[in-house]
Design an enzyme around this catalytic site. Structure first.
Site, PDB file in Angstrom:
ATOM      1  N   THR A  15       0.839  -1.203   0.000  1.00  0.00           N
ATOM      2  CA  THR A  15       0.000   0.000   0.000  1.00  0.00           C
ATOM      3  C   THR A  15       0.872   1.250   0.000  1.00  0.00           C
ATOM      4  O   THR A  15       2.058   1.186   0.289  1.00  0.00           O
ATOM      5  CB  THR A  15      -0.900   0.037   1.251  1.00  0.00           C
ATOM      6  OG1 THR A  15      -0.069   0.057   2.422  1.00  0.00           O
ATOM      7  CG2 THR A  15      -1.814  -1.168   1.315  1.00  0.00           C
ATOM      8  N   ASP A  16       0.265   2.385  -0.346  1.00  0.00           N
ATOM      9  CA  ASP A  16       0.990   3.651  -0.260  1.00  0.00           C
ATOM     10  C   ASP A  16       0.149   4.678   0.501  1.00  0.00           C
ATOM     11  O   ASP A  16      -0.909   4.355   1.037  1.00  0.00           O
ATOM     12  CB  ASP A  16       1.405   4.152  -1.651  1.00  0.00           C
ATOM     13  CG  ASP A  16       0.219   4.564  -2.528  1.00  0.00           C
ATOM     14  OD1 ASP A  16      -0.886   4.839  -2.003  1.00  0.00           O
ATOM     15  OD2 ASP A  16       0.397   4.611  -3.754  1.00  0.00           O
ATOM     16  N   ALA A  17       0.653   5.893   0.585  1.00  0.00           N
ATOM     17  CA  ALA A  17       0.022   6.919   1.421  1.00  0.00           C
ATOM     18  C   ALA A  17      -1.384   7.297   0.951  1.00  0.00           C
ATOM     19  O   ALA A  17      -2.114   7.973   1.676  1.00  0.00           O
ATOM     20  CB  ALA A  17       0.915   8.161   1.484  1.00  0.00           C
TER      21      ALA A  17
END
Lengths: 129, 129, 129, 129
Positions: A15-17
């Site tokens: 996942t990312d921000a």
């Protein structure tokens, strides 16, 4: 045209921000789809490399439809679209647990030898189309 | 059409068992090219997200020409090809220290709000084409 | 004890759904610190591997103090703590643009040959302590 | 002390130019071990975060014994060693298909709220020790 399916669970590290899976991971998942496709066809890519052949990516296309989230249970559908001499082409569809299409794509590959020159895969390492 | 350039050094973690950079990293480098492009245009993407806007990838194309190796010193050329309302399109070229073209590509992006619906970027967050 | 410093900008792909950098990236940054340390000492790790030597990680410790965010400008401080025969030990400190200590760590490495057995680095590939 | 086991197949993207898995991936696998541990305990980490709690890593230790290779079939053993108030401590063992121990490690975690301050997990989100 053979299609294989494999499943994987989205990792937190993917996942990312934005709270969704980072788009670069789909190329990793496509590759897992290919690995699994070859295994299901009785071709072990580890053996292919040990024999001095490398299947390298020369082209990739991805279309992102809907985001994937942590812990989503994904299905990667992999199809060998073309296989002529030294070139392989695969297509992919990534679906989540609700059978929603998240992404689709296509990769083109060249078979090369240890000298990085194009070469044909020997019999016995050939997947069926 | 504005083009920006940024440089980066290939990390060991970016290589794979073929001894070259894994092809998924080019999407990460394209993103670094975009980040740098926006910073050079005076747009800080952190501020864009803080204001509730997200620029998501909807389409990506990559063509791999020649491999990158550990410690290669790369130049990422980023061009904003189109920018109309809610859609941005960038193109990229990755060159090594010998000015050899390693890869080129294109990404299309949509601007979305917190509800994940398409929306236009407000004035002041607009890059120049 | 020599200490070197290198800087890097946090990539979007390094963040996770918590909105901060995923903790696994610090091992990648430590490695970049080591690569840079060796380059500053006149040792090119690419040449080390070409000569048939590999420096493998046998132990790693990390202490996370404060999160890193996208676009943070980080300084990686790398110190060669010990270097005896076949074993190297490095320590690291990661600071952000406000000189806040984000993380610190330590890695222990073994030098091995192509047969994966411990071996000493030859003169000329030795970093100074 | 509860121990759970989950399996995963090494991805090509996880290898590096040494032909083995890059050492940073073990932190990702430990995290997958934790995710699976919590799921087996009836705790869904996605729900934990939705409720405004985050479990962050404050300390990690890894000992690398033997390399992992592409397509290795790994078993991650995860044990919750301690769980007191706001702090969790897990230990891990990574074994391959030949039951060879590849790595072991330990991570310490803090539970924090949306303000990033330490807080206790509410009943119902508590794993059993």
């Amino acid at each position: 045209m053979t299609t294989t399916r494999c499943t994987l669970t989205v990792r937190y590290a993917e996942t990312d921000a934005q709270g969704i899976v980072h788009h670069s991971n789909y190329l990793v998942w496509f590759e897992e789809g290919r690995s699994d496709f070859l295994r299901q066809q009785g071709v072990n890519y580890t053996d292919v490399e040990k024999a001095g052949y490398f299947i390298v990516v020369v082209d990739a296309q991805l279309r992102y439809k809907s985001p994937a989230f942590y812990e989503d249970r994904l299905c990667i559908e992999t199809t060998l679209e073309k296989f002529r001499g030294k070139v392989l082409e695969f297509s992919y569809r990534v679906l989540n647990q609700d059978e929603r299409l998240l992404a689709e794509g296509r990769t083109v590959h060249m078979v090369i030898g240890k000298d990085r020159r194009p070469v044909s895969l020997p019999e016995g390492m050939l997947p069926r189309t």
